[in-house]
Design a protein around this motif. Structure first.
Motif, PDB file in Angstrom:
ATOM      1  N   LEU A   1       0.825  -1.212   0.000  1.00  0.00           N
ATOM      2  CA  LEU A   1       0.000   0.000   0.000  1.00  0.00           C
ATOM      3  C   LEU A   1       0.854   1.256   0.000  1.00  0.00           C
ATOM      4  CD1 LEU A   1      -2.724  -0.864   2.680  1.00  0.00           C
ATOM      5  CD2 LEU A   1      -2.999  -0.900   0.203  1.00  0.00           C
ATOM      6  N   GLU A   2       0.308   2.308  -0.583  1.00  0.00           N
ATOM      7  CA  GLU A   2       0.822   3.668  -0.442  1.00  0.00           C
ATOM      8  C   GLU A   2      -0.266   4.500   0.217  1.00  0.00           C
ATOM      9  OE1 GLU A   2       2.089   5.262  -4.155  1.00  0.00           O
ATOM     10  OE2 GLU A   2       3.970   4.104  -4.199  1.00  0.00           O
ATOM     11  N   LEU A   3       0.096   5.249   1.265  1.00  0.00           N
ATOM     12  CA  LEU A   3      -0.870   6.054   2.005  1.00  0.00           C
ATOM     13  C   LEU A   3      -0.568   7.534   1.840  1.00  0.00           C
ATOM     14  CD1 LEU A   3      -1.070   4.087   5.399  1.00  0.00           C
ATOM     15  CD2 LEU A   3      -2.241   3.626   3.248  1.00  0.00           C
ATOM     16  N   GLU A   4      -1.626   8.324   1.913  1.00  0.00           N
ATOM     17  CA  GLU A   4      -1.487   9.777   1.893  1.00  0.00           C
ATOM     18  C   GLU A   4      -2.580  10.362   2.781  1.00  0.00           C
ATOM     19  OE1 GLU A   4      -1.104  13.483  -1.335  1.00  0.00           O
ATOM     20  OE2 GLU A   4      -1.636  11.465  -1.996  1.00  0.00           O
ATOM     21  N   LEU A   5      -2.220  11.385   3.536  1.00  0.00           N
ATOM     22  CA  LEU A   5      -3.152  11.992   4.490  1.00  0.00           C
ATOM     23  C   LEU A   5      -3.329  13.472   4.165  1.00  0.00           C
ATOM     24  CD1 LEU A   5      -4.821  11.320   7.054  1.00  0.00           C
ATOM     25  CD2 LEU A   5      -2.863  12.101   8.398  1.00  0.00           C
ATOM     26  N   LYS A   6      -4.585  13.896   4.055  1.00  0.00           N
ATOM     27  CA  LYS A   6      -4.888  15.293   3.741  1.00  0.00           C
ATOM     28  C   LYS A   6      -5.953  15.828   4.696  1.00  0.00           C
ATOM     29  CE  LYS A   6      -3.978  14.963  -1.261  1.00  0.00           C
ATOM     30  NZ  LYS A   6      -4.543  15.190  -2.616  1.00  0.00           N
ATOM     31  N   ALA A   7      -5.875  17.134   4.941  1.00  0.00           N
ATOM     32  CA  ALA A   7      -6.906  17.844   5.698  1.00  0.00           C
ATOM     33  C   ALA A   7      -7.217  19.113   4.923  1.00  0.00           C
ATOM     34  CB  ALA A   7      -6.435  18.179   7.114  1.00  0.00           C
ATOM     35  N   GLY A   8      -8.363  19.117   4.232  1.00  0.00           N
ATOM     36  CA  GLY A   8      -8.667  20.238   3.347  1.00  0.00           C
ATOM     37  C   GLY A   8      -7.687  20.247   2.193  1.00  0.00           C
ATOM     38  N   SER A   9      -7.033  21.373   1.986  1.00  0.00           N
ATOM     39  CA  SER A   9      -6.046  21.495   0.914  1.00  0.00           C
ATOM     40  C   SER A   9      -4.624  21.215   1.399  1.00  0.00           C
ATOM     41  CB  SER A   9      -6.095  22.902   0.312  1.00  0.00           C
ATOM     42  OG  SER A   9      -5.839  23.886   1.312  1.00  0.00           O
ATOM     43  N   GLU A  10      -4.470  20.882   2.692  1.00  0.00           N
ATOM     44  CA  GLU A  10      -3.149  20.658   3.265  1.00  0.00           C
ATOM     45  C   GLU A  10      -2.729  19.194   3.123  1.00  0.00           C
ATOM     46  OE1 GLU A  10      -1.193  22.909   4.337  1.00  0.00           O
ATOM     47  OE2 GLU A  10      -2.522  24.640   4.521  1.00  0.00           O
ATOM     48  N   HIS A  11      -1.520  18.965   2.628  1.00  0.00           N
ATOM     49  CA  HIS A  11      -0.932  17.629   2.554  1.00  0.00           C
ATOM     50  C   HIS A  11      -0.157  17.406   3.850  1.00  0.00           C
ATOM     51  CE1 HIS A  11      -1.600  16.809  -1.863  1.00  0.00           C
ATOM     52  NE2 HIS A  11      -1.878  18.100  -1.778  1.00  0.00           N
ATOM     53  N   LEU A  12      -0.733  16.604   4.735  1.00  0.00           N
ATOM     54  CA  LEU A  12      -0.128  16.432   6.054  1.00  0.00           C
ATOM     55  C   LEU A  12       1.156  15.619   6.012  1.00  0.00           C
ATOM     56  CD1 LEU A  12      -3.304  15.838   8.247  1.00  0.00           C
ATOM     57  CD2 LEU A  12      -2.208  17.977   7.578  1.00  0.00           C
ATOM     58  N   ASP A  13       1.382  14.844   4.951  1.00  0.00           N
ATOM     59  CA  ASP A  13       2.618  14.067   4.855  1.00  0.00           C
ATOM     60  C   ASP A  13       3.848  14.968   4.843  1.00  0.00           C
ATOM     61  OD1 ASP A  13       1.736  11.027   3.892  1.00  0.00           O
ATOM     62  OD2 ASP A  13       0.315  12.582   3.329  1.00  0.00           O
ATOM     63  N   LYS A  14       3.688  16.213   4.406  1.00  0.00           N
ATOM     64  CA  LYS A  14       4.819  17.133   4.325  1.00  0.00           C
ATOM     65  C   LYS A  14       5.137  17.781   5.665  1.00  0.00           C
ATOM     66  CE  LYS A  14       3.679  18.334  -0.470  1.00  0.00           C
ATOM     67  NZ  LYS A  14       3.333  19.434  -1.409  1.00  0.00           N
ATOM     68  N   MET A  15       4.255  17.614   6.652  1.00  0.00           N
ATOM     69  CA  MET A  15       4.451  18.288   7.941  1.00  0.00           C
ATOM     70  C   MET A  15       4.279  17.330   9.120  1.00  0.00           C
ATOM     71  SD  MET A  15       0.823  20.417   8.102  1.00  0.00           S
ATOM     72  CE  MET A  15       0.843  21.073   6.452  1.00  0.00           C
ATOM     73  N   LEU A  16       4.508  16.041   8.895  1.00  0.00           N
ATOM     74  CA  LEU A  16       4.266  15.042   9.941  1.00  0.00           C
ATOM     75  C   LEU A  16       5.147  15.259  11.169  1.00  0.00           C
ATOM     76  CD1 LEU A  16       3.807  11.769   7.855  1.00  0.00           C
ATOM     77  CD2 LEU A  16       2.058  13.033   9.115  1.00  0.00           C
ATOM     78  N   LYS A  17       6.329  15.826  10.976  1.00  0.00           N
ATOM     79  CA  LYS A  17       7.206  16.062  12.118  1.00  0.00           C
ATOM     80  C   LYS A  17       6.649  17.145  13.038  1.00  0.00           C
ATOM     81  CE  LYS A  17      11.459  14.583   9.810  1.00  0.00           C
ATOM     82  NZ  LYS A  17      12.841  14.979   9.396  1.00  0.00           N
ATOM     83  N   ASP A  18       5.847  18.031  12.494  1.00  0.00           N
ATOM     84  CA  ASP A  18       5.214  19.094  13.296  1.00  0.00           C
ATOM     85  C   ASP A  18       3.802  18.627  13.659  1.00  0.00           C
ATOM     86  OD1 ASP A  18       4.325  21.386  14.511  1.00  0.00           O
ATOM     87  OD2 ASP A  18       4.929  22.742  12.895  1.00  0.00           O
ATOM     88  N   GLU A  19       3.706  17.858  14.733  1.00  0.00           N
ATOM     89  CA  GLU A  19       2.434  17.248  15.102  1.00  0.00           C
ATOM     90  C   GLU A  19       1.373  18.288  15.442  1.00  0.00           C
ATOM     91  OE1 GLU A  19       1.316  14.679  18.870  1.00  0.00           O
ATOM     92  OE2 GLU A  19       2.380  13.450  17.402  1.00  0.00           O
ATOM     93  N   ASP A  20       1.775  19.357  16.133  1.00  0.00           N
ATOM     94  CA  ASP A  20       0.807  20.395  16.512  1.00  0.00           C
ATOM     95  C   ASP A  20       0.209  21.073  15.284  1.00  0.00           C
ATOM     96  OD1 ASP A  20       1.097  19.944  19.223  1.00  0.00           O
ATOM     97  OD2 ASP A  20       2.732  21.392  19.439  1.00  0.00           O
ATOM     98  N   ARG A  21       1.029  21.269  14.270  1.00  0.00           N
ATOM     99  CA  ARG A  21       0.509  21.890  13.043  1.00  0.00           C
ATOM    100  C   ARG A  21      -0.481  20.958  12.346  1.00  0.00           C
ATOM    101  NH1 ARG A  21       4.041  23.691   7.732  1.00  0.00           N
ATOM    102  NH2 ARG A  21       2.318  24.636   6.556  1.00  0.00           N
TER     103      ARG A  21
END
Length: 409
Positions: free
Chosen positions: A214-234
């Motif tokens: 599998l390949e997974l990708e996580l989004k919230a609205g227009s934000e790609h959360l995979d690019k900011m996973l290290k910043d959990e609060d963001r």
């Protein structure tokens, strides 16, 4: 020197005494009323007379008038139909004191957020949207998703599925989080790859097939959360900002009920008949996920056909040992992921111990260890999955009786 006929009048204004000839000859003018500023039209003030005249300063009425002026609406003009102007530097909304009262009253809304999980199989022969669109496979795929999400948060109710969208080649799951701590656990599981492994394991088990990469990708609205996973609060802020826009879909509710009914039915069978419905460990995961208990599948799918998930027979054992040839070690290492009896260095020891007897005996002894260790859980589905994983499709077809005996070395 004072004149006897001159004295102070009661009004306090100097003049002649009443009754004197001078006073009788001079007509007395009426006392002038003190002037007052006109009141606003239609607004009567305390202390004002019938003609809206202002009371003298210093009187009780005058003091009341002064207080009225400070509170008069005329000092705070407002236009009809307009909102009150916000304070400088702030926005229209509850004042801090009001916000504190609302918080103390417990009226603040609960923490909720939403995100979309994109799933794609990198195996050309497995299309997740097609499987989910199939009426037979949909419950299996849903069950795998439900169990994997429960593993990621540590609770069955840690995250809700609102809807599953089929958008080839992706399967898109809309998620709802109702607690911040559950969302944090999910993000940690996603970031560390535990969610991906759990999904692969449950899909392989529920579909009774080979491992599903599998390949997974996580989004919230227009934000790609995979690019900011290290910043959990963001990430949390992005998920919290996207409020759920729906209740669980009717299809999701129906699948939830079917899953609950299945668990209840299996529990009843265990209590009444005492059948062995122990959890089947996934070949891709050394230990079963915590919090999940899956029974042995009664059937499995191979090349689009449904087969009974029987235990491995002596005939299967003989065919495997005869045809697997040099790849018996690879099959053994695929089986060892869910079988402690085949953990290293068992396979290498078998190769040395039965080196003189040849490949047939080595393969036979390896599968014998598997059957003796797993008992009723040594099913044909697990062996077929291990064969598929190592490219031995022809041998798998032979064991299932799909064609005549052939050498698959």
């Amino acid at each position: 020197m004072s004149h006897p006929h001159l004295h102070q009048t009661p009004s306090g204004v100097g003049g002649l005494a009443a009754g004197t000839p001078e006073a009788s000859r001079r007509p007395q003018a009426p006392a002038a009323a003190p002037t007052a500023a006109p009141a606003p039209r239609g607004l009567g003030r305390p202390g004002a007379g019938p003609d809206n005249q202002q009371a003298p300063e210093g009187s009780a009425a005058g003091h009341s008038r002064g207080c009225w002026d400070l509170l008069s609406p005329s000092r705070f003009p407002a236009r009809s139909g307009c909102r009150a102007a916000p304070r400088r530097g702030g926005s229209v909304g509850p004042r801090p004191a009001l916000r504190r009262v609302l918080k103390m009253a417990g009226s603040s809304p609960p923490w909720t957020g939403s995100a979309y999980l994109f799933l794609q199989s990198t195996c050309k022969t497995i299309a997740l949207p097609s499987l989910y669109e199939s009426s037979q496979k949909k419950p299996c795929v849903f069950k795998a998703l439900k169990l994997a999400l429960a593993d990621s948060t540590g609770s069955v109710n840690g995250v809700d599925m609102l809807k599953v969208h089929c958008s080839h080649p992706h399967l898109i799951v809309q998620l709802r989080f109702c607690k911040e701590e559950n969302c944090r656990r999910f993000l940690q599981s996603y970031r560390e790859g535990a969610l991906q492994k759990s999904l692969q394991s449950h899909l392989q088990l529920c579909l009774a097939t080979t491992m599903v990469p599998l390949e997974l990708e996580l989004k919230a609205g227009s934000e790609h959360l995979d690019k900011m996973l290290k910043d959990e609060d963001r990430c949390l802020e992005c998920i919290f900002r996207e409020k759920p826009d729906r209740l669980p879909d009717e299809e999701i509710m129906e699948l939830e009920e079917r899953l609950k009914s299945l668990k209840l039915h299996q529990s009843t069978n265990n209590n009444v008949a005492g059948k062995d419905c122990s959890s089947l460990k996934s070949p891709s995961q050394p230990y079963p996920p915590q919090g999940s208990s899956l029974p042995i599948q009664l059937t499995f799918i191979f090349q689009g056909q449904q087969f009974d998930n029987r235990t491995i027979t002596p005939d299967d054992h003989q065919k495997f040992a005869k045809s697997v040839s040099k790849k018996w070690k690879q099959v053994g290492r695929s089986l060892q992921k869910s079988c402690r009896a085949l953990r290293d260095p068992v396979i290498d020891n078998l190769a040395l111990e039965y080196d003189r007897e040849g490949l047939y005996e080595q393969a036979y002894q390896m599968l014998l260890r598997f059957i003796q260790s797993e008992g009723k859980k040594a099913t044909i589905a697990r062996l077929i999955a291990a064969l598929e994983e190592n490219g031995l499709v022809s041998l798998a077809e032979e064991l299932l009786g799909l064609h005549s005996t052939e050498d698959c070395s």
